[in-house]
Design a protein around this motif. Structure first.
Motif, PDB file in Angstrom:
ATOM      1  N   ARG A  62      30.535  16.077   3.006  1.00  0.00           N
ATOM      2  CA  ARG A  62      30.079  17.293   2.328  1.00  0.00           C
ATOM      3  C   ARG A  62      29.639  16.971   0.898  1.00  0.00           C
ATOM      4  O   ARG A  62      28.599  17.427   0.431  1.00  0.00           O
ATOM      5  N   ARG A  63      30.421  16.138   0.201  1.00  0.00           N
ATOM      6  CA  ARG A  63      30.087  15.746  -1.161  1.00  0.00           C
ATOM      7  C   ARG A  63      28.783  14.951  -1.194  1.00  0.00           C
ATOM      8  O   ARG A  63      27.919  15.163  -2.050  1.00  0.00           O
ATOM      9  N   GLY A  65      26.356  15.217   0.929  1.00  0.00           N
ATOM     10  CA  GLY A  65      25.285  16.169   1.190  1.00  0.00           C
ATOM     11  C   GLY A  65      24.863  16.891  -0.079  1.00  0.00           C
ATOM     12  O   GLY A  65      23.669  17.067  -0.336  1.00  0.00           O
ATOM     13  N   TRP A  66      25.825  17.305  -0.895  1.00  0.00           N
ATOM     14  CA  TRP A  66      25.494  17.983  -2.146  1.00  0.00           C
ATOM     15  C   TRP A  66      24.771  17.039  -3.104  1.00  0.00           C
ATOM     16  O   TRP A  66      23.875  17.469  -3.852  1.00  0.00           O
ATOM     17  N   ILE A  67      25.153  15.765  -3.099  1.00  0.00           N
ATOM     18  CA  ILE A  67      24.459  14.790  -3.947  1.00  0.00           C
ATOM     19  C   ILE A  67      23.009  14.663  -3.510  1.00  0.00           C
ATOM     20  O   ILE A  67      22.096  14.640  -4.349  1.00  0.00           O
ATOM     21  N   VAL A  69      21.194  16.922  -1.980  1.00  0.00           N
ATOM     22  CA  VAL A  69      20.513  18.163  -2.334  1.00  0.00           C
ATOM     23  C   VAL A  69      20.147  18.149  -3.814  1.00  0.00           C
ATOM     24  O   VAL A  69      19.024  18.521  -4.199  1.00  0.00           O
ATOM     25  N   ALA A  70      21.069  17.701  -4.656  1.00  0.00           N
ATOM     26  CA  ALA A  70      20.795  17.637  -6.090  1.00  0.00           C
ATOM     27  C   ALA A  70      19.672  16.642  -6.387  1.00  0.00           C
ATOM     28  O   ALA A  70      18.774  16.925  -7.196  1.00  0.00           O
TER      29      ALA A  70
END
Length: 81
Positions: A62-63, A65-67, A69-70
Motif C-alpha cells: 500500500r505504501r 502504491g502511494w509512492i 501515485v505521488a
C-alpha cells in the motif's frame, strides 16, 4: 494469440479453481489439497505470526502504491506545467 494473453488466460483458469482458506485467507486449490499448504500444519501462535507477516506485506504494498501515485503526479506536473 500473443503469449501474454495466453499466460493471462491460464492464470485466470488457475485462479478460478482456488478458494480462500478459512484460517489464513490465502488462496489454495482445494481440489488438490485437503488442507491449506500455508497454514494447515501451523499451531495458533504460528498462525498469528503468519497473519502478522501478511499484514506487513499488505502495508508495504500500500505504501509503495502511494509512492508511485505521488511520483506520477509529480511527473504530470513537471511535464505539463
Amino acid at each position: 494469440m500473443p503469449l501474454y494473453i495466453e499466460d493471462r488466460l491460464r492464470w485466470m483458469r488457475e485462479m478460478r479453481q482456488k478458494s480462500p482458506c478459512k484460517r489464513c485467507g490465502l488462496l489454495y486449490n482445494h481440489h488438490i489439497k485437503a488442507k491449506c499448504p500455508d497454514c494447515g500444519t501451523l499451531d495458533s501462535q504460528e498462525l498469528r505470526e503468519l497473519l502478522a507477516q501478511k499484514e506487513v506485506i499488505i502495508g508495504d504494498l500500500r505504501r509503495m502504491g502511494w509512492i508511485f501515485v505521488a511520483l506520477a503526479a509529480i511527473a504530470v506536473l513537471f511535464f505539463f506545467w
